[in-house]
Design a protein around this motif. Structure first.
Motif, PDB file in Angstrom:
ATOM      1  N   PHE A 275       0.828  -1.205   0.000  1.00 36.75           N
ATOM      2  CA  PHE A 275       0.000   0.000   0.000  1.00 36.75           C
ATOM      3  C   PHE A 275       0.861   1.252   0.000  1.00 36.75           C
ATOM      4  CE2 PHE A 275       0.446   1.321   4.467  1.00 36.75           C
ATOM      5  CZ  PHE A 275       0.869   0.150   5.077  1.00 36.75           C
ATOM      6  N   THR A 276       0.244   2.334  -0.463  1.00 34.66           N
ATOM      7  CA  THR A 276       0.833   3.660  -0.344  1.00 34.66           C
ATOM      8  C   THR A 276      -0.234   4.578   0.250  1.00 34.66           C
ATOM      9  OG1 THR A 276       0.109   4.396  -2.535  1.00 34.66           O
ATOM     10  CG2 THR A 276       2.273   3.364  -2.410  1.00 34.66           C
ATOM     11  N   VAL A 277       0.221   5.580   0.979  1.00 32.66           N
ATOM     12  CA  VAL A 277      -0.718   6.530   1.583  1.00 32.66           C
ATOM     13  C   VAL A 277       0.020   7.830   1.877  1.00 32.66           C
ATOM     14  CG1 VAL A 277      -0.366   5.788   4.002  1.00 32.66           C
ATOM     15  CG2 VAL A 277      -2.604   6.690   3.297  1.00 32.66           C
ATOM     16  N   GLU A 278      -0.701   8.932   1.830  1.00 30.94           N
ATOM     17  CA  GLU A 278      -0.138  10.244   2.154  1.00 30.94           C
ATOM     18  C   GLU A 278      -0.246  10.459   3.663  1.00 30.94           C
ATOM     19  OE1 GLU A 278       1.903  13.500   1.264  1.00 30.94           O
ATOM     20  OE2 GLU A 278       1.313  12.045  -0.277  1.00 30.94           O
ATOM     21  N   SER A 279       0.889  10.766   4.289  1.00 30.98           N
ATOM     22  CA  SER A 279       0.908  10.908   5.749  1.00 30.98           C
ATOM     23  C   SER A 279       1.451  12.263   6.158  1.00 30.98           C
ATOM     24  CB  SER A 279       1.783   9.809   6.373  1.00 30.98           C
ATOM     25  OG  SER A 279       1.935  10.049   7.757  1.00 30.98           O
ATOM     26  N   HIS A 280       0.677  12.991   6.997  1.00 29.65           N
ATOM     27  CA  HIS A 280       1.172  14.225   7.606  1.00 29.65           C
ATOM     28  C   HIS A 280       1.683  13.954   9.024  1.00 29.65           C
ATOM     29  CE1 HIS A 280      -0.585  16.202   4.198  1.00 29.65           C
ATOM     30  NE2 HIS A 280      -1.790  15.804   4.512  1.00 29.65           N
ATOM     31  N   GLU A 281       1.443  12.746   9.524  1.00 34.39           N
ATOM     32  CA  GLU A 281       1.896  12.372  10.876  1.00 34.39           C
ATOM     33  C   GLU A 281       2.692  11.067  10.798  1.00 34.39           C
ATOM     34  OE1 GLU A 281      -1.688  12.788  10.562  1.00 34.39           O
ATOM     35  OE2 GLU A 281      -1.513  14.922  10.937  1.00 34.39           O
ATOM     36  N   PRO A 282       3.885  11.124  10.140  1.00 33.06           N
ATOM     37  CA  PRO A 282       4.667   9.901   9.931  1.00 33.06           C
ATOM     38  C   PRO A 282       5.718   9.639  11.015  1.00 33.06           C
ATOM     39  CG  PRO A 282       5.626  11.666   8.646  1.00 33.06           C
ATOM     40  CD  PRO A 282       4.479  12.270   9.414  1.00 33.06           C
ATOM     41  N   VAL A 283       5.836  10.538  12.026  1.00 36.20           N
ATOM     42  CA  VAL A 283       6.874  10.318  13.041  1.00 36.20           C
ATOM     43  C   VAL A 283       6.380   9.250  14.024  1.00 36.20           C
ATOM     44  CG1 VAL A 283       8.335  11.374  14.794  1.00 36.20           C
ATOM     45  CG2 VAL A 283       7.627  12.723  12.808  1.00 36.20           C
ATOM     46  N   PRO A 284       7.123   8.178  14.163  1.00 32.21           N
ATOM     47  CA  PRO A 284       6.665   7.053  14.999  1.00 32.21           C
ATOM     48  C   PRO A 284       6.930   7.286  16.483  1.00 32.21           C
ATOM     49  CG  PRO A 284       8.687   6.463  13.863  1.00 32.21           C
ATOM     50  CD  PRO A 284       8.349   7.854  13.411  1.00 32.21           C
ATOM     51  N   PHE A 285       6.157   8.211  17.073  1.00 34.66           N
ATOM     52  CA  PHE A 285       6.417   8.636  18.461  1.00 34.66           C
ATOM     53  C   PHE A 285       5.431   8.041  19.462  1.00 34.66           C
ATOM     54  CE2 PHE A 285       2.886  11.332  19.649  1.00 34.66           C
ATOM     55  CZ  PHE A 285       2.280  11.552  18.425  1.00 34.66           C
ATOM     56  N   MET A 286       4.320   7.465  18.991  1.00 38.71           N
ATOM     57  CA  MET A 286       3.226   7.090  19.899  1.00 38.71           C
ATOM     58  C   MET A 286       3.221   5.583  20.149  1.00 38.71           C
ATOM     59  SD  MET A 286       0.246   8.376  21.300  1.00 38.71           S
ATOM     60  CE  MET A 286      -0.740   9.476  20.279  1.00 38.71           C
ATOM     61  N   ARG A 287       3.618   5.200  21.344  1.00 39.64           N
ATOM     62  CA  ARG A 287       3.635   3.781  21.696  1.00 39.64           C
ATOM     63  C   ARG A 287       2.381   3.439  22.479  1.00 39.64           C
ATOM     64  NH1 ARG A 287       9.972   3.037  23.618  1.00 39.64           N
ATOM     65  NH2 ARG A 287      10.845   3.832  21.655  1.00 39.64           N
ATOM     66  N   CYS A 288       1.617   2.489  21.973  1.00 34.75           N
ATOM     67  CA  CYS A 288       0.398   2.081  22.668  1.00 34.75           C
ATOM     68  C   CYS A 288       0.599   0.697  23.264  1.00 34.75           C
ATOM     69  CB  CYS A 288      -0.804   2.083  21.734  1.00 34.75           C
ATOM     70  SG  CYS A 288      -2.319   1.657  22.632  1.00 34.75           S
ATOM     71  N   TYR A 289       0.445   0.629  24.602  1.00 32.63           N
ATOM     72  CA  TYR A 289       0.677  -0.615  25.335  1.00 32.63           C
ATOM     73  C   TYR A 289      -0.619  -1.370  25.614  1.00 32.63           C
ATOM     74  CZ  TYR A 289       5.249   1.545  26.391  1.00 32.63           C
ATOM     75  OH  TYR A 289       6.492   2.138  26.306  1.00 32.63           O
ATOM     76  N   CYS A 290      -1.734  -0.982  24.978  1.00 33.65           N
ATOM     77  CA  CYS A 290      -3.004  -1.673  25.255  1.00 33.65           C
ATOM     78  C   CYS A 290      -2.912  -3.121  24.784  1.00 33.65           C
ATOM     79  CB  CYS A 290      -4.183  -0.950  24.596  1.00 33.65           C
ATOM     80  SG  CYS A 290      -4.506  -1.385  22.880  1.00 33.65           S
ATOM     81  N   SER A 291      -3.781  -3.959  25.322  1.00 32.44           N
ATOM     82  CA  SER A 291      -3.650  -5.391  25.032  1.00 32.44           C
ATOM     83  C   SER A 291      -3.906  -5.689  23.559  1.00 32.44           C
ATOM     84  CB  SER A 291      -4.585  -6.202  25.932  1.00 32.44           C
ATOM     85  OG  SER A 291      -5.928  -5.893  25.617  1.00 32.44           O
ATOM     86  N   ILE A 292      -4.766  -4.903  22.913  1.00 29.85           N
ATOM     87  CA  ILE A 292      -5.056  -5.168  21.488  1.00 29.85           C
ATOM     88  C   ILE A 292      -3.803  -4.900  20.651  1.00 29.85           C
ATOM     89  CG2 ILE A 292      -6.598  -4.713  19.563  1.00 29.85           C
ATOM     90  CD1 ILE A 292      -8.560  -3.421  21.572  1.00 29.85           C
ATOM     91  N   CYS A 293      -3.213  -3.721  20.844  1.00 36.13           N
ATOM     92  CA  CYS A 293      -1.990  -3.397  20.092  1.00 36.13           C
ATOM     93  C   CYS A 293      -0.876  -4.377  20.425  1.00 36.13           C
ATOM     94  CB  CYS A 293      -1.526  -1.978  20.420  1.00 36.13           C
ATOM     95  SG  CYS A 293      -2.582  -0.695  19.701  1.00 36.13           S
ATOM     96  N   ARG A 294      -0.721  -4.650  21.723  1.00 32.70           N
ATOM     97  CA  ARG A 294       0.392  -5.514  22.140  1.00 32.70           C
ATOM     98  C   ARG A 294       0.272  -6.901  21.526  1.00 32.70           C
ATOM     99  NH1 ARG A 294      -0.506  -5.312  27.231  1.00 32.70           N
ATOM    100  NH2 ARG A 294      -1.202  -7.425  27.639  1.00 32.70           N
ATOM    101  N   LYS A 295      -0.954  -7.456  21.533  1.00 28.78           N
ATOM    102  CA  LYS A 295      -1.108  -8.833  21.061  1.00 28.78           C
ATOM    103  C   LYS A 295      -1.171  -8.928  19.541  1.00 28.78           C
ATOM    104  CE  LYS A 295      -2.833 -10.777  25.248  1.00 28.78           C
ATOM    105  NZ  LYS A 295      -3.306 -12.050  25.784  1.00 28.78           N
ATOM    106  N   THR A 296      -1.804  -7.937  18.884  1.00 27.36           N
ATOM    107  CA  THR A 296      -1.988  -8.079  17.437  1.00 27.36           C
ATOM    108  C   THR A 296      -0.845  -7.463  16.637  1.00 27.36           C
ATOM    109  OG1 THR A 296      -3.236  -6.014  17.207  1.00 27.36           O
ATOM    110  CG2 THR A 296      -4.507  -8.014  17.677  1.00 27.36           C
ATOM    111  N   ALA A 297      -0.124  -6.523  17.244  1.00 26.75           N
ATOM    112  CA  ALA A 297       0.837  -5.781  16.411  1.00 26.75           C
ATOM    113  C   ALA A 297       2.123  -5.405  17.130  1.00 26.75           C
ATOM    114  CB  ALA A 297       0.172  -4.509  15.879  1.00 26.75           C
TER     115      ALA A 297
END
Ligand code: ZN
Ligand code: ZN
Length: 157
Positions: A14-36
């Motif tokens: 995929f390609t997509v236009e991003s204005h927020e490409p800086v990878p600064f936001m770490r999410c520790y929720c169980s959904i993010c942690r387990k799936t990704a």
């Protein structure tokens, strides 16, 4: 900036236009942690849904998580059903946005000058959060949006 991503088996690109490409936001929720994010957290970027172009759409599947209160999340977590790579989240509540997982991006991304740690209340004890001076940490959701963080840090793309 335009960013490119793919799953590990390359059936989905995929390609997509991003204005927020800086990878600064770490999410520790169980959904993010387990799936990704088996290391303890996942990182989601912000991008413009209308610009998302997908090759191999037939290999996509969507996971809608069951929340603690028993309801189904409105968020549609797209992943490759061949290799299992988590690709992006799209939520019809905010239809103009799409949130690609940083780990699925092939384009070189900017390094974040600071990190926001969210959903620390869901973090298991074994995950070290490595919070540094200047980082933001929250037990649940931060007050600051992806776009506001980029603005505050002078990051424009
Ligand atoms: Zn794949
Ligand atoms: Zn999460």
């Amino acid at each position: 900036m335009q960013i490119e991503g793919s799953c590990h088996c390359a059936a989905v690109r995929f390609t997509v236009e991003s204005h927020e490409p800086v990878p600064f936001m770490r999410c520790y929720c169980s959904i993010c942690r387990k799936t990704a994010g088996t290391g303890g957290f996942a990182i989601n970027l912000g991008a413009v849904h209308a610009t998302l172009r997908v090759q191999g759409r037939e290999h996509l599947s969507v996971y809608r998580a069951r929340l603690d209160d028993g309801r189904e999340s409105t968020g549609e977590r797209h992943f490759c059903k061949r290799c299992g790579t988590a690709l992006w989240l799209w939520d019809p509540t905010w239809p103009d946005l799409v949130h690609p997982h940083a780990g699925a991006i092939d384009t070189a991304l900017p390094q974040p000058p600071s990190v926001t740690h969210m959903m620390l209340g869901s973090k298991p004890a074994w995950v070290a959060s490595h919070i540094r001076p200047g980082d933001v940490s929250c037990d649940a959701y931060p007050d600051e949006s992806l776009a506001d963080w980029h603005l505050r840090n002078g990051q424009s793309f």
